[in-house]
Write an enzyme that holds these catalytic residues in place. Structure first.
Site, PDB file in Angstrom:
ATOM      1  N   GLU A 195       0.832  -1.209   0.000  1.00  0.00           N
ATOM      2  CA  GLU A 195       0.000   0.000   0.000  1.00  0.00           C
ATOM      3  C   GLU A 195       0.861   1.251   0.000  1.00  0.00           C
ATOM      4  O   GLU A 195       0.584   2.213  -0.724  1.00  0.00           O
ATOM      5  CB  GLU A 195      -0.923   0.008   1.226  1.00  0.00           C
ATOM      6  CG  GLU A 195      -2.099  -0.944   1.130  1.00  0.00           C
ATOM      7  CD  GLU A 195      -3.101  -0.728   2.254  1.00  0.00           C
ATOM      8  OE1 GLU A 195      -3.233   0.430   2.711  1.00  0.00           O
ATOM      9  OE2 GLU A 195      -3.749  -1.699   2.669  1.00  0.00           O
ATOM     10  N   SER A 262       5.465 -19.990  -1.433  1.00  0.00           N
ATOM     11  CA  SER A 262       5.333 -21.441  -1.266  1.00  0.00           C
ATOM     12  C   SER A 262       4.713 -22.076  -2.496  1.00  0.00           C
ATOM     13  O   SER A 262       4.108 -21.420  -3.333  1.00  0.00           O
ATOM     14  CB  SER A 262       4.478 -21.830  -0.050  1.00  0.00           C
ATOM     15  OG  SER A 262       4.957 -21.236   1.118  1.00  0.00           O
ATOM     16  N   ASP A 337      -4.953  -3.212   6.203  1.00  0.00           N
ATOM     17  CA  ASP A 337      -5.275  -1.904   5.617  1.00  0.00           C
ATOM     18  C   ASP A 337      -4.612  -0.814   6.450  1.00  0.00           C
ATOM     19  O   ASP A 337      -4.688  -0.838   7.689  1.00  0.00           O
ATOM     20  CB  ASP A 337      -6.785  -1.654   5.590  1.00  0.00           C
ATOM     21  CG  ASP A 337      -7.449  -2.192   4.329  1.00  0.00           C
ATOM     22  OD1 ASP A 337      -6.731  -2.681   3.448  1.00  0.00           O
ATOM     23  OD2 ASP A 337      -8.692  -2.146   4.243  1.00  0.00           O
TER      24      ASP A 337
END
Length: 820
Positions: A195, A262, A337
């Site tokens: 972000e 992974s 967030d």
């Protein structure tokens, strides 16, 4: 003269003797903490005898008369081999590293105190089911039994590191194990960094198409347009430079691109040559010595369970039982967030909410610092989450004056039942039961790949935030925390998590690729971990009608780069067979030799070949050439090649070829010119670092796996004893993934990759195999410190058998724990 010579000789001899004595004393003290695996020990807290059989690879097979006693044995075994590692993990999550390391870890401690992960773990103990609480109590008692033994018998403080970094060793508690799971969630989460980087990039690039070039969405159907970040916060300086001090010693937040990854895939009986289900799993984490993984077998009331554990946690996190196999991959769920909170200009102790000003929830926390005065940190929380300082993770560059940044994250839960889900998985007898118990997973979110005797499945587990459809940034940018539409609306039902059970094609798998494309707000993520490996995986899986254990192993070890096969014909399209004859020793001739080598190469990132190094250096130089003039210093944040960006540029998707023109030069450069200049850059760099004889280059020389001790690995002299370095194949975009550091002076060091490999075959379960990247012991004087490392490097495995006779046949020791 003779007199002087005799005295010099005597002094030199004395120095040698003193040095030898010092080495012997150090060795004696260090070796005192080497565990004795052959013994009988009377301990408190057991209800019956426990037998710990260590096979020839030092994998403990723990036999007990009750589940609680089995977990006691696991705690004791973990503390025998990894007590320092467990202590370091606990101190990290508690924010208490500076008590032993001094000022070097203050920023790490500040961050962990602000996140409050350990207090949340303490509160989460009561949220576990009764079976899990009993397991946690018994495991803690087993750890404490080893600590008591060390103190009673003067066993070298339990590990050599405790001599160098002296600190009281407090008893293990159930909350410690839950806290380590939360710490793993922090290490595996990367959405917050994404972000911040997206916000910083959008401030520099006014054209949304150019942001989409350098930070591309995974191929698939549409993503709604985002607002310009500057429009959300008009007062934000547009070109603020980072002042990041977040890379402190032992900082558990991974750099961008080095969070979790992974591979896992499974085949149904219809796609298996033997008629049984198959599962392969190899989780990727940052390399350390010892590895984070510790192999173990437990005999529970529901049957035997074997696989990979994390020291400090009483659970087989990935592995198999007699009836079920499970593997994990990072899901890349958007579970974080960032919010920008507005401070009250009249009262900075208040922040804006949808209902007006509200006071921060605050608490003082004292951080003790070795050799320095303690400091007091004021912890602040809003309704959205904890306040993070602008000095970490470049938050200052996206936070306007008069505002602070906060973090919403699913792991910040005081009722985190992830541990109960992990314990329940070991008792599950079928895919259906495993899917049911997995509802308890909160964080970290994972893709769980499952097999039983008949069925295969893939399920995303972990809490999925419920966002408002009108969220201003769709959770992709830091957003105003006082806007109600930006705030989380709780957690989505478990039934909405993506799920694939018994698919018609008979194959499921994940390489951190995009697995679902639902419209916001029911989406999973906009940012995924792979767009390349999955292409190779699809080809290998669909290239055979049926699979075997060996074909799954072959796929795990595959080093062919689809990225190289795709990009080289694009960037070199006008370079391969053009150009005039050039004499030896000229840049033109060196370029022609490099192009000829690459033209004959099949894209295999083999450690013994020169082509992978030429390719990797070329791509790295090319991306820097493309982005440096547009992004300036921010280009340093893009230290790994983004294949989709290069492809967009060289296919001119949405006008992306504009990146090839250098803004500060008068001519209009073409993409072919930039490719040629970048190749010359790469060859100069290679010549200075590895020599000019291209045919003699070896990728493995640059791509060394760096299993470094997290503390001693940077100390003079000691680092040569504790660090494990290995020449390795693979690369950033191969199934046998070896993620490079991206950092000078060794940008291609292999720093993040496979720490555990396991392949399970339910047609013949005892033919299943596994291995870790280092060894079982965390003690660098032990022969089991790195004995599995060479097997891992060569692509070899050890048996993953529940046959106790096989374990006893070549056991390195048998420990009997007897109750008082």
């Amino acid at each position: 003269m003779g007199f002087l010579f005799r005295w010099l000789l005597r002094l030199a001899s004395a120095a040698v003797v003193l040095t030898v004595l010092a080495v012997l004393v150090v060795y004696y003290l260090g070796s005192r903490s080497l565990p004795d695996y052959n013994k009988t020990l009377v301990v408190s807290g057991l209800t019956g005898d426990v037998e710990i059989v260590r096979d020839n690879s030092n994998v403990p097979h723990i036999m007990a008369q009750s589940d609680e006693d089995a977990f006691y044995g696991l705690g004791y075994a973990h503390a025998q081999d990894r007590l320092w590692q467990m202590t370091l993990l606990r101190r990290t999550v508690q924010g208490r590293l500076s008590e032993i390391f001094g000022a070097r870890t203050v920023e790490t401690d500040k961050l962990l105190r602000r996140l409050d992960l350990y207090p949340l773990a303490v509160l989460s103990v009561d949220a576990q089911d009764a079976r899990t609480r009993a397991a946690l109590e018994s495991y803690s008692a087993g750890v404490n039994a080893r600590i008591a033994e060390i103190n009673r018998d003067s066993l070298g403080r339990g590990a050599p590191e405790f001599f160098l970094f002296n600190a009281p060793l407090s008893p293990w508690r159930p909350a410690d194990s839950i806290a380590i799971v939360k710490l793993m969630a922090l290490q595996l989460s990367g959405q917050m960094r994404d972000e911040v980087l997206r916000a910083r990039t959008s401030l520099l690039l006014p054209d949304a198409d150019r942001v989409a070039d350098i930070l591309p969405d995974m191929p698939g159907e549409g993503v709604a347009a985002l607002p310009e970040y500057a429009s959300l916060f008009p007062d934000l300086p547009q070109f603020a430079q980072g002042q990041n001090i977040g890379n402190d010693m032992l900082m558990p937040v991974a750099p961008r691109g080095l969070a979790g990854a992974s591979n896992a895939w499974a085949a149904a009986p219809s796609r298996s040559a033997s008629g049984g289900t198959l599962l392969a799993n190899d989780p990727h984490l940052s390399f350390t010595a010892p590895s984070i993984w510790y192999l173990a077998r437990l005999q529970l009331s529901s049957g035997g369970v074997i696989g990979g554990t994390i020291p400090g946690v009483p659970a087989i996190m990935l592995g198999r039982s007699e009836k079920l196999g499970w593997g994990i991959t990072s899901s890349y769920l958007d579970d974080q967030d960032l919010y920008i909170e507005e401070l009250n200009p009249e009262n900075p102790e208040q922040y804006r909410t949808p209902d007006g000003w509200s006071r921060f929830r605050t608490r003082k926390s004292i951080i003790d610092i070795k050799d320095s005065a303690p400091i007091t940190v004021t912890l602040r929380w809003t309704e959205n989450g904890p306040v993070l300082p602008g000095t970490q993770f470049d938050l200052n560059t996206v936070t306007p004056p008069g505002h602070v940044a906060t973090l919403a994250w699913t792991a910040l839960s005081a009722r985190d039942t992830s541990m109960s889900a992990a314990i329940g998985m070991m008792h599950a007898g079928s895919v259906t039961e495993a899917l049911k118990v997995s509802e308890g997973y909160v964080a970290p979110s994972q893709n769980l790949t499952l097999i039983d005797r008949d069925t295969i499945a893939l399920k995303t587990v972990g809490a999925m935030p419920r966002r408002d459809a009108n969220h201003q940034s769709l959770g992709r940018l830091p957003s105003p925390g006082w806007r109600s539409e930006n705030r989380w609306q709780g957690i989505l039902p478990y039934s909405t998590n993506p799920e694939f059970v018994a698919p018609a094609g008979g194959i499921v798998g994940n390489t951190n690729n995009k697995i679902i494309d639902r419209p916001f707000p029911m989406h999973m993520s906009f940012d995924w971990g792979d767009s390349q490996r999955v292409v190779r995986w699809q080809g290998l899986m669909q290239g055979r009608q049926v699979h075997t254990r060996d074909s799954f192993i072959e796929a795990q070890l595959d080093t062919v780069s689809v990225t190289a096969r795709t990009l080289l014909p694009l960037i070199g399209a006008d370079l391969w067979y053009t150009g005039e004859a050039a004499p030896d020793g000229t840049p033109e001739r060196q370029r022609q030799r490099a192009l000829q080598l690459l033209a004959d190469w099949n894209g295999e990132m083999n450690e013994h070949l020169p082509e992978p190094l030429i390719y990797a250096a070329w791509l790295r130089a090319l991306q820097q050439r493309l982005i440096r003039d547009e992004l300036g210093p921010l280009a340093e944040e893009f230290d790994h090649v983004e294949p989709l960006f290069i492809e967009r540029v060289y296919r001119d998707v949405d006008g992306a070829s504009v990146w090839c023109d250098i803004l500060r030069s008068a001519p209009v450069e073409t993409c072919t010119q930039i490719a040629q200049l970048a190749l010359d850059d790469a060859l100069v760099w290679i010549g200075e670092k590895f020599g000019t004889n291209l045919e003699s280059l070896r990728w493995g020389e640059a791509h060394q796996a760096t299993h470094d001790h997290t503390v001693l690995g940077k100390m003079p002299v000691l680092r040569y004893f504790v660090n494990i370095r290995q020449s390795t194949s693979g690369g950033d975009n191969t199934l046998q993934r070896g993620q490079t550091s991206g950092q000078d002076p060794d940008p291609f060091q292999n720093v993040h990759g496979v720490g555990y490999r396991g392949v399970y075959d339910f047609a013949d379960p005892d033919s299943s195999v596994f291995v870790t990247a280092t060894g079982q012991s965390g003690h660098f004087l032990s022969r089991h410190y790195d004995d599995l490392g060479q097997l891992w490097r060569r692509g070899e495995y050890i048996p993953m058998s529940l046959d106790l006779d096989l374990a006893q046949a070549a056991a390195v020791g048998i420990t009997h724990l007897v109750p008082e």
